[in-house]
Design a protein around this motif. Structure first.
Motif, mmCIF file in Angstrom:
data_model
loop_
_atom_site.group_PDB
_atom_site.id
_atom_site.type_symbol
_atom_site.label_atom_id
_atom_site.label_comp_id
_atom_site.label_asym_id
_atom_site.label_seq_id
_atom_site.Cartn_x
_atom_site.Cartn_y
_atom_site.Cartn_z
ATOM 1 N N GLN A 39 -25.077 3.134 -42.513
ATOM 2 C CA GLN A 39 -26.132 1.852 -42.034
ATOM 3 C C GLN A 39 -26.271 1.198 -43.251
ATOM 4 O OE1 GLN A 39 -28.508 5.100 -39.487
ATOM 5 N NE2 GLN A 39 -29.160 3.044 -38.126
ATOM 6 N N PHE A 66 -23.989 11.363 -37.206
ATOM 7 C CA PHE A 66 -22.981 10.148 -35.957
ATOM 8 C C PHE A 66 -22.080 9.793 -36.475
ATOM 9 C CE2 PHE A 66 -27.495 8.193 -34.516
ATOM 10 C CZ PHE A 66 -28.391 9.418 -34.308
ATOM 11 N N ASN A 110 -38.132 13.539 -35.962
ATOM 12 C CA ASN A 110 -37.955 12.863 -36.233
ATOM 13 C C ASN A 110 -38.496 11.568 -35.364
ATOM 14 O OD1 ASN A 110 -36.160 12.953 -38.052
ATOM 15 N ND2 ASN A 110 -33.928 11.690 -36.910
ATOM 16 N N TRP A 123 -39.711 -0.633 -27.644
ATOM 17 C CA TRP A 123 -39.928 0.826 -27.326
ATOM 18 C C TRP A 123 -41.331 1.075 -27.619
ATOM 19 C CZ3 TRP A 123 -36.734 3.370 -31.432
ATOM 20 C CH2 TRP A 123 -35.449 3.204 -31.794
ATOM 21 N N GLU A 141 -28.744 -1.012 -37.432
ATOM 22 C CA GLU A 141 -28.778 -0.160 -36.526
ATOM 23 C C GLU A 141 -28.025 -0.210 -35.610
ATOM 24 O OE1 GLU A 141 -31.771 1.526 -36.298
ATOM 25 O OE2 GLU A 141 -31.367 2.049 -34.147
ATOM 26 N N TRP A 142 -27.392 0.940 -35.173
ATOM 27 C CA TRP A 142 -25.940 1.323 -34.342
ATOM 28 C C TRP A 142 -25.796 -0.031 -32.702
ATOM 29 C CZ3 TRP A 142 -24.109 4.821 -36.539
ATOM 30 C CH2 TRP A 142 -24.681 5.259 -37.474
ATOM 31 N N PHE A 159 -35.825 -1.983 -39.796
ATOM 32 C CA PHE A 159 -36.813 -0.783 -39.800
ATOM 33 C C PHE A 159 -37.240 -0.785 -41.169
ATOM 34 C CE2 PHE A 159 -34.835 -0.307 -35.331
ATOM 35 C CZ PHE A 159 -35.871 1.042 -35.543
HETATM 36 O O1 IFM Z 1 -31.212 4.461 -36.618
HETATM 37 C C1 IFM Z 1 -31.084 5.436 -36.341
HETATM 38 C C2 IFM Z 1 -30.972 6.894 -37.202
HETATM 39 O O2 IFM Z 1 -29.873 6.362 -37.730
HETATM 40 C C3 IFM Z 1 -31.750 7.565 -36.412
HETATM 41 N N1 IFM Z 1 -32.693 7.585 -35.988
HETATM 42 C C4 IFM Z 1 -33.133 6.328 -35.114
HETATM 43 C C5 IFM Z 1 -33.163 5.651 -36.041
HETATM 44 C C6 IFM Z 1 -33.443 4.158 -35.538
HETATM 45 O O3 IFM Z 1 -33.174 3.844 -34.249
#
Ligand code: IFM
Length: 435
Positions: free
Chosen positions: A21, A116, A283, A316, A386-387, A395
């Motif tokens: 990331q 991941f 988390n 969210w 962000e994926w 963030f």
């Molecule tokens: O960015 C992600 C992170 O890689 C894993 N936990 C949640 C975060 C926010 O979606």
């Protein structure tokens, strides 16, 4: 009950990222996924991300300026073993140098081994649902333990295995993109075994010194969409058991029990898994409402703005009370709790101070009610990739300009620093718009 407004002197404030990331320039399973057009925007690419790999040593200063004393980052397996069986020794030395720089700056490395992503060869040659994943993983984590030896790093073996497994083996939205409950259970069990293997590798290198190692588990609050509906209620209980607790239970009792009717099921005792964590890595982000829909291929859920506070920018629910709730749920595990991620997508950069206040307040309340929370690591140090959503969400405590790659303080940086250094929770003075 009102919370005491102080954090104990040994409470650890820190920040978190993951390699893919932020580092930039990585070729792995996720970059191939992007080229297949699998992100929400099929043209989006991670690319150079925050260019954190070359800028790491300067970014240490950003962490220091927050008054943070722990930095959670991950080792990118694809960087150190781009081709199966071939190490990139320069990359290994690079991770060692980065961890050393943190220690020198008074910041404890909290190192994630799997967040991941995988080397490009992984899913074709040694996928998680096949036994072949275990020797490949063992070789990798033994080298991680060797490279980090003597630095006193804390270790997160696996980040959110529940999110990875659901995304990669049921929803098909993460590589390898399967929708296969049988393979899901096999992968689930192998990831528990992988955690045990990593623990063994680090214990051997610790040579009797204290080791702090665990996973980071994504914990959500689940609620029935229709409160009165028995099937929505049942779904909520199943999500709590299988998504929130199955992995943590396996690392506590040694038995992995998964019961997802119509999707996946199994019960296995896994050697070495009992009592195999030193802390619970938690988390927390939000709550989701679940609805039973006959014949739906996956769980139907949505985020609702129950308290009319406005959803976060990613959509969210803003639900700090849920943070307190999941923290209290952790009382069933006799271990200290480390918050290894908590944060929000805040595109204005102005909402994060209030978010921190609300969540820290819940944390102190939970502590007052007997939850031994000892660490808080904010997600994230800086804006990042962000994926599936790529670069839309923000963030970061630091705002990243993805054109120039400059890092800029947001108002939350000053607030974080004030609380982390004073250890006293006072409301933010920084600009706080209505939520
Ligand atoms: O960015 C992600 C992170 O890689 C894993 N936990 C949640 C975060 C926010 O979606």
């Amino acid at each position: 009950m009102s919370a005491p407004l102080t954090f104990p002197p040994d409470f650890v404030f820190g920040v978190a990222t993951s390699a893919y990331q932020v580092e930039g320039g990585i070729e792995n399973d996720w970059s191939a996924w992007e080229r297949e057009g699998r992100l929400h925007d099929p043209n989006a690419r991670c690319g150079r991300a925050c260019d954190h790999w070359p800028r790491f040593f300067d970014d240490v200063g950003l962490i220091q300026r927050l008054g943070a004393t722990a930095y959670r980052f991950s080792i990118e397996w694809a960087r150190v073993e781009p081709r199966r069986g071939e190490w990139n020794d320069e990359a290994w030395a690079g991770y060692r140098a980065r961890a050393e720089a943190l220690v020198k700056a008074g910041i404890r490395p909290v190192v994630t081994l799997h967040h991941f992503t995988h080397p490009s060869w992984f899913h074709a040659e040694t996928p998680w649902h096949e036994p072949a994943c275990l020797p490949a993983w063992k070789r990798y984590v033994e080298r991680c333990a060797e490279v980090l030896e003597g630095l006193g790093a804390a270790i997160i073996t696996l980040n959110e295995p529940n999110v990875f497994l659901m995304g990669a083996y049921l929803a098909g939205v993460m590589p390898p993109g399967l929708k296969d409950g049988r393979k899901l259970y096999a992968a689930y069990a192998n990831m528990v075994r992988a955690h045990v293997i990593a623990r063994q590798a680090f214990l051997e290198r610790a040579k009797g010194a204290r080791l702090e190692l665990g996973i980071s588990q994504h914990l959500q609050v689940f609620a029935p969409e229709r409160r009165w509906h028995p099937l929505d209620q049942a779904l909520t209980r199943l999500a709590e058991a299988n998504f929130n607790h199955a992995f943590l239970e396996a690392l506590t009792s040694g038995v992995l029990a998964v019961q997802m009717p119509g999707l996946a099921a199994g019960k296995t005792r896994i050697d070495g898994a009992a009592k195999s964590q030193d802390f619970i890595g938690l988390n927390y982000y939000t709550r989701s409402h679940l609805k039973f829909v006959a014949g739906a291929p996956f769980v139907t859920f949505r985020f609702k703005d129950v308290h009319a506070r406005g959803l976060t920018d990613i959509g969210w629910e803003y639900y700090p009370e849920g943070f307190g709730w999941v923290l209290k749920q952790m009382k069933r595990y006799p271990l200290p709790v480390w918050v290894t991620e908590n944060g929000l997508d805040d595109r204005s950069g102005l909402k994060r101070p209030r978010f921190l206040f609300d969540h820290w307040h819940e944390l102190l309340l939970a502590r007052a009610q007997g939850v031994n929370v000892t660490h808080y690591l904010h997600w994230s140090l800086m804006d990042n990739f962000e994926w599936l959503e790529a670069y839309g969400p923000r963030f970061g405590l630091y705002r990243v300009d993805f054109e120039t790659l400059e890092r800029h303080e947001t108002p939350a940086c000053g607030y974080f620093r004030r609380v982390a250094t004073s250890r006293t929770l006072t409301p933010p003075d920084e600009p706080v718009p209505s939520r």
